[in-house]
Design an enzyme around this catalytic site. Structure first.
Site, PDB file in Angstrom:
ATOM      1  N   ARG A 304      30.319 -10.132 -37.735  1.00  0.00           N
ATOM      2  CA  ARG A 304      31.158 -11.229 -37.249  1.00  0.00           C
ATOM      3  C   ARG A 304      32.488 -10.694 -36.699  1.00  0.00           C
ATOM      4  O   ARG A 304      33.093 -11.294 -35.816  1.00  0.00           O
ATOM      5  CB  ARG A 304      31.377 -12.293 -38.333  1.00  0.00           C
ATOM      6  CG  ARG A 304      31.878 -13.626 -37.779  1.00  0.00           C
ATOM      7  CD  ARG A 304      31.901 -14.739 -38.824  1.00  0.00           C
ATOM      8  NE  ARG A 304      30.663 -15.504 -38.859  1.00  0.00           N
ATOM      9  CZ  ARG A 304      30.363 -16.508 -38.028  1.00  0.00           C
ATOM     10  NH1 ARG A 304      31.222 -16.900 -37.106  1.00  0.00           N
ATOM     11  NH2 ARG A 304      29.218 -17.137 -38.128  1.00  0.00           N
ATOM     12  N   ARG A 336      36.700 -16.932 -45.913  1.00  0.00           N
ATOM     13  CA  ARG A 336      36.991 -17.835 -44.783  1.00  0.00           C
ATOM     14  C   ARG A 336      37.274 -17.078 -43.479  1.00  0.00           C
ATOM     15  O   ARG A 336      38.308 -16.412 -43.352  1.00  0.00           O
ATOM     16  CB  ARG A 336      38.190 -18.702 -45.157  1.00  0.00           C
ATOM     17  CG  ARG A 336      38.245 -20.046 -44.438  1.00  0.00           C
ATOM     18  CD  ARG A 336      39.312 -20.885 -45.070  1.00  0.00           C
ATOM     19  NE  ARG A 336      39.253 -22.279 -44.645  1.00  0.00           N
ATOM     20  CZ  ARG A 336      39.976 -23.247 -45.184  1.00  0.00           C
ATOM     21  NH1 ARG A 336      40.813 -22.969 -46.154  1.00  0.00           N
ATOM     22  NH2 ARG A 336      39.866 -24.480 -44.746  1.00  0.00           N
ATOM     23  N   THR A 433      25.241 -15.876 -38.257  1.00  0.00           N
ATOM     24  CA  THR A 433      24.810 -14.939 -37.219  1.00  0.00           C
ATOM     25  C   THR A 433      23.400 -14.434 -37.512  1.00  0.00           C
ATOM     26  O   THR A 433      22.741 -13.908 -36.632  1.00  0.00           O
ATOM     27  CB  THR A 433      25.790 -13.761 -37.126  1.00  0.00           C
ATOM     28  OG1 THR A 433      25.911 -13.164 -38.424  1.00  0.00           O
ATOM     29  CG2 THR A 433      27.148 -14.247 -36.667  1.00  0.00           C
ATOM     30  N   ALA A 502      29.794 -20.311 -43.396  1.00  0.00           N
ATOM     31  CA  ALA A 502      29.785 -20.265 -41.936  1.00  0.00           C
ATOM     32  C   ALA A 502      30.251 -21.588 -41.313  1.00  0.00           C
ATOM     33  O   ALA A 502      29.949 -21.858 -40.145  1.00  0.00           O
ATOM     34  CB  ALA A 502      28.396 -19.869 -41.416  1.00  0.00           C
ATOM     35  N   GLU A 706      36.439 -23.049 -41.137  1.00  0.00           N
ATOM     36  CA  GLU A 706      37.078 -21.741 -41.026  1.00  0.00           C
ATOM     37  C   GLU A 706      38.051 -21.575 -39.854  1.00  0.00           C
ATOM     38  O   GLU A 706      39.077 -20.914 -40.014  1.00  0.00           O
ATOM     39  CB  GLU A 706      36.000 -20.638 -40.926  1.00  0.00           C
ATOM     40  CG  GLU A 706      35.205 -20.458 -42.198  1.00  0.00           C
ATOM     41  CD  GLU A 706      33.947 -19.641 -41.949  1.00  0.00           C
ATOM     42  OE1 GLU A 706      33.027 -20.165 -41.280  1.00  0.00           O
ATOM     43  OE2 GLU A 706      33.892 -18.483 -42.392  1.00  0.00           O
TER      44      GLU A 706
HETATM   45  N1  MTE Z   1      37.980 -25.941 -48.181  1.00  0.00           N
HETATM   46  C1  MTE Z   1      38.180 -26.080 -49.506  1.00  0.00           C
HETATM   47  N2  MTE Z   1      38.964 -27.073 -49.941  1.00  0.00           N
HETATM   48  N3  MTE Z   1      37.633 -25.216 -50.400  1.00  0.00           N
HETATM   49  C2  MTE Z   1      36.851 -24.158 -49.997  1.00  0.00           C
HETATM   50  O1  MTE Z   1      36.359 -23.392 -50.833  1.00  0.00           O
HETATM   51  N4  MTE Z   1      35.863 -22.958 -48.086  1.00  0.00           N
HETATM   52  C3  MTE Z   1      35.981 -22.660 -46.662  1.00  0.00           C
HETATM   53  C4  MTE Z   1      36.015 -23.942 -45.839  1.00  0.00           C
HETATM   54  N5  MTE Z   1      36.988 -24.853 -46.391  1.00  0.00           N
HETATM   55  C5  MTE Z   1      36.621 -23.990 -48.587  1.00  0.00           C
HETATM   56  C6  MTE Z   1      37.204 -24.938 -47.716  1.00  0.00           C
HETATM   57  C7  MTE Z   1      34.900 -21.830 -46.156  1.00  0.00           C
HETATM   58  S1  MTE Z   1      34.999 -20.179 -46.386  1.00  0.00           S
HETATM   59  C8  MTE Z   1      33.845 -22.351 -45.473  1.00  0.00           C
HETATM   60  S2  MTE Z   1      32.641 -21.366 -44.816  1.00  0.00           S
HETATM   61  C9  MTE Z   1      33.686 -23.799 -45.269  1.00  0.00           C
HETATM   62  O2  MTE Z   1      34.711 -24.544 -45.895  1.00  0.00           O
HETATM   63  C10 MTE Z   1      32.331 -24.220 -45.814  1.00  0.00           C
HETATM   64  O3  MTE Z   1      32.131 -25.576 -45.818  1.00  0.00           O
HETATM   65  P1  MTE Z   1      31.605 -26.381 -44.531  1.00  0.00           P
HETATM   66  O4  MTE Z   1      30.441 -25.616 -43.998  1.00  0.00           O
HETATM   67  O5  MTE Z   1      31.233 -27.687 -45.089  1.00  0.00           O
HETATM   68  O6  MTE Z   1      32.741 -26.415 -43.572  1.00  0.00           O
HETATM   69  N1  HPA Z   2      28.954 -16.600 -41.977  1.00  0.00           N
HETATM   70  C1  HPA Z   2      29.154 -16.848 -43.263  1.00  0.00           C
HETATM   71  N2  HPA Z   2      28.352 -16.462 -44.213  1.00  0.00           N
HETATM   72  C2  HPA Z   2      27.288 -15.756 -43.860  1.00  0.00           C
HETATM   73  C3  HPA Z   2      27.015 -15.451 -42.534  1.00  0.00           C
HETATM   74  C4  HPA Z   2      27.890 -15.901 -41.540  1.00  0.00           C
HETATM   75  O1  HPA Z   2      27.715 -15.668 -40.331  1.00  0.00           O
HETATM   76  N3  HPA Z   2      25.894 -14.735 -42.510  1.00  0.00           N
HETATM   77  C5  HPA Z   2      25.503 -14.595 -43.789  1.00  0.00           C
HETATM   78  N4  HPA Z   2      26.342 -15.222 -44.606  1.00  0.00           N
HETATM   79 MO1  MOS Z   3      32.738 -19.159 -45.739  1.00  0.00          MO
HETATM   80  S1  MOS Z   3      33.566 -17.262 -45.713  1.00  0.00           S
HETATM   81  O1  MOS Z   3      31.483 -18.694 -44.622  1.00  0.00           O
HETATM   82  O2  MOS Z   3      32.032 -19.150 -47.276  1.00  0.00           O
END
Ligand code: MTE
Ligand code: HPA
Ligand code: MOS
Length: 748
Positions: A304, A336, A433, A502, A706
């Site tokens: 990534r 994140r 990915t 992701a 993210e």
């Molecule tokens: N927001 C909160 N409050 N707590 C979390 O742990 N994780 C982040 C983001 N926002 C997170 C967060 C990360 S790393 C990701 S990948 C996404 O939320 C995952 O959730 P989503 O796919 O529903 O956006």
């Molecule tokens: N994003 C987050 N988490 C993951 C991914 C990615 O692209 N691939 C495998 N785990």
């Molecule tokens: Mo988020 S780093 O893809 O859990």
């Protein structure tokens, strides 16, 4: 629409791992972890611990029934160290006792004999030793060598980026309970219930159908529980298998900080070439990723980084090479942005260096190189770009010229306080990915009282995914959100889940829910058609709890329709599957179309640096952000604000410190500073990008989890600009910009 969890959150009634009622006879685990970063493990003495009060059992590698292995991508991570230790904090033995206190007390009585070996903590040293976890990865577009030969300007340099502690408020943990006929039920604080299930099966030797994993919600994950929840679940499961008793382990903060991996630090080299019109013609980057002692998720994180190495810019000639370097730190993991932020920091550094040498603002170079529709990313996908629209709309709203001018005028008349401004465009790809991971399932039941229960593979960790899923079902059935209940994430109800990561959870699981609701709705329309004497099912819709015919409300309400359908023996449940169409990536050519879509945005960040003390304030982060069409403004704004502050923390104040022996020095909240209310920018302004473009997101509402974190990168460059207006120095690209580092640069 509020987050459905707000009410129970503010009343302290939301259920986390530690709130699961503990059954009688539950035992508590505690890990004894390696005191040294690298060495031969000669012997483990557990005698005193075994004699310690309340201790039921001490478990070491030799006791495991299954495989001593939890490495998901590369099998290089034992559950319990065997023969060698590879990082300080590596699990060596598990103490199982009647109470948490007794378990911790006994763990302190374990001693080990270790022949110490030289630890490696620097990824460049690991690279020099060719200590790579996987072979290097490379993206090539065009021909950089030829392009550099014709560049008007070439700049080269190096950047250093530190890691970041996840600091989820709820620490890692698990609770394992024996079920009949040798099964195990696990409550886990994990983003990946299936990953936990697989790891538990591996270390216990059990088949997956005998292991149930259940997740109510997490008090934050931020990537730290995508892979690294597995170990603690495995530890509890092994202890349950060997004692026949329920076993719980919730880590203390310092255990968690010491034993778990963090965001990957990177050391990188760049070379950037521009023509006389500030167009970036060629870019070369080499990334040395500090992966830590085991693979974990380092390869996809590294990938990534490559996918985001040109951020929002079109560069016709790119060569980017990435090394996954094995060191003696705890295995670093998802955080994140998943390597994307690291890739972006390097190109932004290269641009900042070019700008200062060419005596222009970085913004001029950034703006001149923004992606437009059809531009090719180094990995072959063609852009459907909002880079220019987000920049222009932000400029129209916030007036960049005015903001730069304000800063310059302030600096002209202020001796010891200096302002700095920087722009941060962001382009972030949405999809795992690894293409096969882009699938999800949803199970929807409509009960005979009209209420609706939904289960998906998504894990609620504060990001509001359950609210969005409830919204999908409510909208599909024309109901109030109160009629929909989203249940725990459970491997018996939803199998083979991808982790919630992701930023794709709402898209994947929301789409699966939409499909399931659609199937039920179609069956209900067949029943309703006769009841409301409609000519065709196409004339029907569900709104406000009623059946509508040609847009007019009928007398047939939802509850009556549901009951009538049930009496007619129509199926009111559905289990649906969604797989993102049209994506794929071929690593043999390193080309493809890996992302369903990209999220774009542009931020302008302003700071004030106190040039006597090195302290600074973030005055504002103003952005134009691409939501697509937001499903839930409150949730999305929460994600943006949280993401920005977390990004600022990484760039400015959060400093992970390992000493040369691989010991974590920033091992508590007294030595590891995270943003608090005072470090939040005085102003965070968010302007939704206006666009009518279609995308593959659920209800056209683009992923938001993210991307906003990366706006925080702008703060680094804004601080750097403020420093440069105080002195002639040109600070190294070495983040975070802690006040100490700022002070040293002010008076170098
Ligand atoms: N927001 C909160 N409050 N707590 C979390 O742990 N994780 C982040 C983001 N926002 C997170 C967060 C990360 S790393 C990701 S990948 C996404 O939320 C995952 O959730 P989503 O796919 O529903 O956006
Ligand atoms: N994003 C987050 N988490 C993951 C991914 C990615 O692209 N691939 C495998 N785990
Ligand atoms: Mo988020 S780093 O893809 O859990």
């Amino acid at each position: 629409m509020k987050n459905i969890d707000s009410h129970s959150h503010v009343r302290g009634e939301s259920v986390y791992l530690d709130d699961v009622p503990v059954v009688r006879g539950t035992l508590y685990a505690c890990v004894f972890d390696s005191p040294v970063a690298h060495g031969k493990l000669k012997s483990i003495n557990t005698n005193e611990a075994e004699k310690s009060a309340g201790v039921v059992r001490v478990i070491t590698a030799k006791d495991l029934v299954g495989e001593n292995q939890i490495g998901g991508i590369v099998p290089d991570e034992p559950l319990l160290a065997d023969g060698e230790v590879h990082f300080q904090g590596q699990s060596i033995a598990i103490v199982v006792a009647e109470t948490e206190e007794l378990a911790r007390k006994a763990a302190k009585k374990i001693t080990v004999e270790i022949d110490e070996l030289e630890p490696v903590t620097d990824p460049r040293v690991a690279a020099a030793n060719e200590s790579f976890i996987v072979p290097p990865k490379k993206f090539v577009l065009g021909d950089t060598a030829a392009a550099f030969a014709n560049c008007a300007h070439i700049f080269e340099g190096r950047t250093e980026q530190n890691g970041q502690e996840h600091l989820y408020i709820e620490t890692q943990g698990a609770y394992a309970l024996p079920t009949e006929n040798g099964g195990i039920k696990i409550y886990s604080s994990t983003q990946g219930p299936t990953a936990v299930q697989r790891a538990v099966c591996r270390v216990t030797g059990m088949p997956m159908h005998k292991v149930e994993v259940d997740v109510q919600r997490l008090g934050g994950g931020f990537g730290g529980k995508e892979d690294q929840a597995n170990a603690w679940a495995g530890i509890c499961a092994v202890a349950t298998q060997l004692t026949g008793k329920p076993v719980k382990y919730a880590l203390h903060r310092m255990e968690d900080m010491r034993m778990t991996g963090k965001r990957h630090p990177y050391s990188s080299d760049y070379k950037i070439g521009l023509d006389k019109d500030l167009k970036i013609v060629a870019y070369e980057a080499t990334f040395y990723q500090n992966a830590g002692a085991a693979c974990d998720l380092s390869p996809p994180v590294l990938e990534r980084t490559l996918f985001h190495c040109t951020n929002s810019y079109y560069i016709p000639n790119v060569t980017a090479t990435a090394y996954c370097c094995r060191t003696n730190l705890p295995p670093n993991t998802a955080f994140r942005g998943f390597g994307g932020p690291q890739g972006m920091f390097v190109i932004e550094s290269a641009i900042a260096r070019a700008a200062e040498r060419l005596n222009v603002t970085a913004a001029e170079i950034q703006k001149a190189n923004l992606l437009v529709d059809g531009d090719e990313f180094p990995y072959g996908q063609k852009a459907e770009s909002e880079a220019v629209t987000s920049w222009t709309q932000a400029d129209e709203k916030y007036d960049f010229t005015k903001l730069y001018k304000e800063s310059d005028e302030f600096n002209a008349s202020s001796k010891y306080f200096k302002k700095g401004v920087a722009m941060m465009p962001v382009c972030f790809g949405i999809s795992f990915t690894k293409t096969p991971m882009n699938q999800a399932r949803s199970l929807v039941h409509v009960y005979t009282d009209g209420s609706v229960a939904v289960s998906t593979g998504a894990v609620e960790m504060g990001q509001g995914v359950n609210t969005k899923i409830a919204q999908v079902a409510a909208k599909m059935f024309g109901l109030d959100i109160g009629e929909v209940k989203v249940h725990t994430t459970n491997t018996l109800r939803i199998a083979n889940t991808s982790p919630t990561a992701a930023s794709a959870a709402a898209d994947l699981n929301g789409k699966a829910t939409q499909l399931a609701c659609d199937a039920i709705r179609n069956r209900l329309f067949d029943v309703a058609k006769d009841l409301v004497e409609a000519a065709s099912v196409d004339d029907l819709s569900l709104e406000q709890g009623f059946v509508f015919r040609n847009g007019e409300k009928t007398t047939l309400d939802w509850n009556s329709l549901v009951m009538e359908a049930h009496l007619q023996r129509v199926n009111l449940s559905e289990h649906s599957h969604y797989a993102t169409p049209g994506i794929g990536f071929d690593w043999t050519t390193a080309k493809g179309h890996p992302f369903a879509y990209h999220v774009y945005g542009t931020a302008i960040v302003g700071v004030t640096v106190d040039c006597l003390r090195g302290r600074y304030k973030i005055d504002y982060v103003k952005c134009c952000h691409d939501f697509g069409t937001s499903m839930n403004t409150a949730v999305d704004l929460g994600q943006i604000e949280g993401g920005i502050v977390q990004g600022l923390g990484w760039m400015t104040m959060e400093e992970v410190v390992y000493d040369r022996d691989g010991k974590l020095r920033s091992n508590a909240l007294s030595t590891y500073k995270v943003p608090d209310i005072h470090s939040v920018p005085k102003e965070i302004a968010v302007l939704p990008l206006e666009t009518t473009r279609e995308n593959l997101a659920i209800f056209n509402s683009k992923a938001v989890g993210e991307p906003p974190l990366m706006y925080g990168i702008g703060a680094y460059f804004a601080i750097r600009n403020a420093i440069k207006s105080f002195t002639d120095c040109s600070p190294e690209f070495d983040c975070p910009f802690t006040p100490e580092k700022v002070l040293m640069n002010l008076y170098r």
